[in-house]
Design a protein around this motif. Sequence first.
Motif, PDB file in Angstrom:
ATOM      1  N   PRO A   6      -2.157  -0.632  -4.468  1.00 12.77           N
ATOM      2  CA  PRO A   6      -3.139   0.436  -4.240  1.00 12.77           C
ATOM      3  C   PRO A   6      -2.478   1.682  -3.664  1.00 12.77           C
ATOM      4  O   PRO A   6      -1.528   1.589  -2.876  1.00 12.77           O
ATOM      5  N   LYS A   7      -3.010   2.841  -4.061  1.00 11.46           N
ATOM      6  CA  LYS A   7      -2.455   4.121  -3.602  1.00 11.46           C
ATOM      7  C   LYS A   7      -3.551   4.953  -2.940  1.00 11.46           C
ATOM      8  O   LYS A   7      -4.693   4.997  -3.406  1.00 11.46           O
ATOM      9  N   LEU A   8      -3.155   5.617  -1.862  1.00 11.53           N
ATOM     10  CA  LEU A   8      -4.029   6.557  -1.167  1.00 11.53           C
ATOM     11  C   LEU A   8      -3.335   7.907  -1.148  1.00 11.53           C
ATOM     12  O   LEU A   8      -2.218   8.036  -0.656  1.00 11.53           O
TER      13      LEU A   8
ATOM     14  N   HIS B 172     -11.443  -3.340   0.624  1.00 13.08           N
ATOM     15  CA  HIS B 172     -11.679  -3.129  -0.812  1.00 13.08           C
ATOM     16  C   HIS B 172     -12.990  -2.390  -1.094  1.00 13.08           C
ATOM     17  O   HIS B 172     -13.035  -1.495  -1.918  1.00 13.08           O
TER      18      HIS B 172
ATOM     19  N   LEU C 266      -9.919   0.600   2.702  1.00 18.99           N
ATOM     20  CA  LEU C 266      -9.239   0.151   1.484  1.00 18.99           C
ATOM     21  C   LEU C 266      -8.897  -1.323   1.565  1.00 18.99           C
ATOM     22  O   LEU C 266      -9.008  -2.066   0.590  1.00 18.99           O
ATOM     23  N   LYS C 267      -8.467  -1.734   2.746  1.00 15.22           N
ATOM     24  CA  LYS C 267      -8.112  -3.137   2.917  1.00 15.22           C
ATOM     25  C   LYS C 267      -9.322  -4.042   2.674  1.00 15.22           C
ATOM     26  O   LYS C 267      -9.217  -5.133   2.127  1.00 15.22           O
TER      27      LYS C 267
ATOM     28  N   THR D 188       2.571  -0.634  -8.437  1.00 20.69           N
ATOM     29  CA  THR D 188       1.301  -1.190  -8.913  1.00 20.69           C
ATOM     30  C   THR D 188       0.326  -1.454  -7.774  1.00 20.69           C
ATOM     31  O   THR D 188      -0.836  -1.769  -8.014  1.00 20.69           O
TER      32      THR D 188
ATOM     33  N   GLY E 164      -7.982   5.160 -10.670  1.00 15.30           N
ATOM     34  CA  GLY E 164      -8.186   4.162  -9.624  1.00 15.30           C
ATOM     35  C   GLY E 164      -7.470   4.458  -8.324  1.00 15.30           C
ATOM     36  O   GLY E 164      -7.391   3.594  -7.445  1.00 15.30           O
ATOM     37  N   ILE E 165      -6.935   5.658  -8.177  1.00 15.97           N
ATOM     38  CA  ILE E 165      -6.256   6.053  -6.949  1.00 15.97           C
ATOM     39  C   ILE E 165      -7.283   6.648  -5.988  1.00 15.97           C
ATOM     40  O   ILE E 165      -8.113   7.468  -6.375  1.00 15.97           O
ATOM     41  N   THR E 166      -7.226   6.234  -4.740  1.00 19.31           N
ATOM     42  CA  THR E 166      -8.139   6.765  -3.732  1.00 19.31           C
ATOM     43  C   THR E 166      -7.640   8.122  -3.250  1.00 19.31           C
ATOM     44  O   THR E 166      -6.477   8.257  -2.869  1.00 19.31           O
TER      45      THR E 166
ATOM     46  N   LEU F 260       0.846  -1.184   0.000  1.00 17.78           N
ATOM     47  CA  LEU F 260       0.000   0.000   0.000  1.00 17.78           C
ATOM     48  C   LEU F 260       0.884   1.238   0.000  1.00 17.78           C
ATOM     49  O   LEU F 260       1.793   1.348   0.835  1.00 17.78           O
TER      50      LEU F 260
END
Length: 403
Positions: free
Chosen positions: A116-118, A181, A178-179, A114, A144-146, A83
Amino acid sequence: MAKQQHVALYVTGSIAAYKALALTRLFVKDGAAVRVVMTKAAEAFVTPLSFQILSKNAVVTEMFAGAQVKAVDHIELADWTDLAVVAPATADIIAKLANGIADDMASLTLLATTAPKLVVPAMNQHMLENAATKRNLDTLKQDGITVMTPASGFLAEGYSGRGRMPEPEAIMQTVKNLKQHTTPLTGKKVVVTAGGTRERIDPVRFITNDSSGKMGYAIAEEMQDKGADVTLISAPTKLEAPTGVNLVPVLTTEDLAEAVTKFFKQADILVMAAAVADFKPLNSADQKIKKSADNDQMTLQLTKTVDILKQVAKIKQPNQITVGFAAETQNLLDNAQQKLVGKQLDLLIANDVSKPGVGFNGDTNQVTILQPGQAPIKTKLADKHIIAKQVVDQISQLVQKEG
């Protein structure tokens, strides 16, 4: 969070960089392995040694400065990452991420990541509202970035506004979401109304109410943070819409009714937080009504405006959820219960606006949440953003319950 999840924390040049120290500690306390990347600007605010002590890992500050001859530093770190969290995220790093620019260790590694990004924006309100920044934030979301919604409050420049970095605890909650999803609201199409409608008497006067729109805007923001696709239909306010929501400005109750009818057809959830004028002038003058020397009084004839929730009830489908608001000054529960049943609502948020600190214009609220067949839930007096979270949590439970 699972033990030893690999979190790469990117700290950029904002006065809010000090909050990233507390965030690092929370990640470590939660069992994550944390590696920190700092930009040169960030080092002007906080030292790398502080992050090194808290994370128990060396802090990365430069490109190609590693001692491992068998590893390319930015690729190794990108591959290691489960993450990536950019907090605080300045306008500069947001622009680089949105446009694929890689000219320092932070942007280079993020481009190769690659996982997930916050992104947690933190900047002056004027910078946040700049058209370029808005475009860049929208691009990140499309990629697709939060993106967390910035908080409002006292800024470093000495005045209040939007742009503060959310508190580390709020960021951790977003990470936990996020975890998982998804949340029950992820991908749901939500329509939120806010503000007080205006009904014209003449070109310079109108009938309205004391609504500031803060409650509706806070709910829209919370819905977006939970992953919903939010359309905010707003009567006039002095508020800035949360970044990324679809803002639909309206003026009169009739305007609001038309917009609600249009967007509700494709919506999963409607939250009617707007303070709708119950009456309007029977006739609106084309020219300013002048005072008469012969008469000290003027009679203004009023007629009822359209009942939006009654209209909605006629077209509502079984899979749609409607939430209403009731601002009362007496017999709160009795009046609220009648509205809950009469408008066929799934949830009703009622408040007694005659009480200090409750309702219109202020930053705090206290509400009672009603559902058919269930005991009312009374909240404590709290900031409207906290009340919004409690309301959205109840809506989430309702969505989850109905499948």
